[in-house]
Scaffold this active site. Structure first.
Site: not given
Ligand code: BES
Ligand code: ZN
Ligand code: MN
Length: 515
Positions: A279, A284, A291, A302, A367, A369, A371
């Site tokens: 990834k 992000d 966010k 990210d 968010d 993204e 996956r």
């Molecule tokens: N890049 C984030 C996950 C992340 C969070 C990485 C904190 C490092 C530190 C990912 O893209 C994300 O935003 N995931 C969401 C998924 C949710 C919307 C289902 C999350 O974990 O909140």
């Molecule tokens: Zn992310």
């Molecule tokens: Mn995200």
């Protein structure tokens, strides 16, 4: 850092700082009767001059040889070194190769702020107490890796930055198997530098490392170490019908980068093809599902999964295992804008074969993204012939809720492939814990309008994300690493700086080498 090996007696090594390991050999268990049993700090060397120089402080009771505990002796009598640093491994009975890795980092991080630019590290003497711990090659390798990882600092953009990196590292190997130690040191340099290469990428802010620039950095590295490479962009995404990857990129004026690296050892035309997928979200924001501002700056990391793949490929090119490997990094910026995708949009992922339809994805949260880009990355790796897959991604906050900030999440659809990864962890010293996939999670991401949706509720978020990826890995043996909790070191430790950890480079490399 220049690394060399000295086979001379360690007392004779002329250096600014000689680091020697110690461990607590007290074996009595605490009980009411012997409560407070005194630690017995013991040097892991049989050099009598070093033992004599350290005898006073070891007898004083001030120093307990706890893990990464240090004590410094200036102008040690009878030694050519200007300073003797004793670094603890903790209880001898529990000492590990990973402990040696940390201790080496501790010695380097002790030296750096004091302006010391030269360190000698005595390997634990094989005739001494640690002889049964591990093969000499593994100990030498871990020591060099630890020293290199410890040498890294993240403050690269400070205008008054003083370069305090260690210029010369001497590995003191007065006794032991010279060929094994030499091989271990050579590997340690390649691996430690590759991990630091990954960390240097992860450390870059989003404005300095766009997807395009990440592609350029990958290409430069590939040229240096002799990997095949292609860096594609928008046009290729459309040509391959990578609708999921493109849907993340479409909101940003920065074009995406589809980075492909190939390692093809001469004469290897059969056997597995390993597909590494990373990834590479260079920033992000969350997109339209934006966010909150708090900690959003951290989302520059990210792309740590992508960087881990690039670091692993660098090490693979140098170490030359007899197996074919392709790496795919899906790099994009996730931004809100008038061209960004919206919740409710339906995207069509890349089809595995031109005559098959791609799976349709209902976007619930922009968010989620990572996956999306990985879905197309995994499919592309399979289309290019990968027989086994491994991906790494800062995928979910939920994985940190489950496992904390020291242990990463690992998922797999194949026990034999997972067993190989678990064996790789024993060598790398990195910590991952297996979490479940399953129909229970697949249920939660069924879409009313299309095949699958990109989120499935709060509970079990790391497994839901993994199950989403499983839809695209299908039956190809596959490992998924969720490194969201472990890609960034929040507090500096004696052996590693605060900042990018470089997690997964070593484990991915060992997994590849096991084929
Ligand atoms: N890049 C984030 C996950 C992340 C969070 C990485 C904190 C490092 C530190 C990912 O893209 C994300 O935003 N995931 C969401 C998924 C949710 C919307 C289902 C999350 O974990 O909140
Ligand atoms: Zn992310
Ligand atoms: Mn995200």
């Amino acid at each position: 850092m220049q690394t060399e090996i000295s086979y001379a007696p360690i007392a004779g090594i002329a250096t600014e700082l000689l680091a020697v390991l110690a461990a607590d050999t007290q074996t009595t268990k605490s009980s009411n009767s012997d409560f407070g049993a005194k630690p017995q700090p013991t040097l892991l060397t049989n050099d009598s001059a070093v033992e004599a120089a350290a005898a006073g402080v070891l007898a004083s009771g001030e120093y307990k040889a706890g893990a990464n505990e240090t004590v410094l002796i200036h102008a040690p009598a009878g030694l050519a070194a200007k300073r003797l640093l004793i670094v603890g491994l903790g209880k001898l009975a529990k000492a590990t190769v990973d402990g040696v890795r940390e201790a080496a980092g501790t010695a380097v991080r002790f030296a750096k702020p004091r302006g010391i630019r030269e360190v000698a590290l005595a390997l634990p003497s094989p005739e001494g107490l640690l002889h049964a711990m591990a093969p000499h090659a593994a100990v030498a390798r871990a020591a060099v890796e630890g020293a290199l990882v410890g040498d890294f600092d993240a403050d690269t953009y400070r205008s008054d930055r003083k370069d305090r990196s260690i210029q010369r590292l001497t590995i003191g190997a007065a006794d032991g198997d010279r060929a094994a130690i030499e091989a271990g040191v050579r590997e340690g340099v390649m691996i430690g530098e590759s991990q630091n290469f990954a960390r240097s990428l992860v450390n870059e802010p989003g404005n300095k490392l766009t997807p395009t620039i990440l592609g350029q950095r990958a290409a430069v590295m590939a040229e240096e170490v002799g990997l095949g490479w292609d860096v594609h962009s928008t046009e290729k995404l459309h040509e391959l019908k990578m609708g999921a990857f493109w849907s993340v990129s479409q909101g940003s004026p920065e074009p995406p980068a589809l980075i492909v690296l190939r390692y093809e050892p001469e004469g290897v035309t059969e056997g597995p093809v390993l597909g590494l997928v990373g990834k590479g979200i260079t920033f992000d924001t969350g997109g339209i599902s934006i966010k909150p501002a708090d900690n959003m700056e951290k989302m520059k990391y990210d792309m740590a999964g992508g960087a881990a793949m690039l670091g692993a490929m660098r090490a693979i090119a140098l170490l030359k295992p007899r197996v074919r490997v392709i790496a795919i990094v899906c790099a994009a910026e996730n931004m809100p804008s008038g061209t960004a995708q919206k919740p409710g949009d339906v995207q069509t992922a890349m089809p595995l074969a031109a005559d098959k339809p791609g799976k349709t994805i209902e976007i619930i949260n922009t968010d989620a993204e990572g996956r999306l880009v990985l879905a197309d990355g995994l499919t592309y790796a399979r289309q290019l012939g990968a027989t086994h897959l491994i991906d790494a991604a800062t995928l979910t906050g939920a994985v940190s809720v489950a496992l904390g900030r020291a242990i990463g999440g690992v998922f797999s659809n194949d026990d034999a492939t997972y067993a190989k990864f678990a064996a790789a962890l024993a060598v790398s010293g990195e910590k991952f814990w297996r979490l479940p996939l399953g129909e229970e999670y697949a249920e939660l991401i069924k879409s009313d309008i299309g095949d699958i949706k990109n989120t499935g509720g709060r509970y079990g978020g790391a497994s839901i994300a993994a199950e989403f990826l499983h839809t695209f890995a299908e039956d190809t043996p596959w490992i998924h690493l969720d490194i969201a909790g472990v890609a960034w070191v929040e507090e500096s430790r004696p052996y590693v700086a605060k900042g990018p950890s470089g997690i997964a480079v070593r484990s991915i490399l060992e997994w590849v080498r096991s084929y």
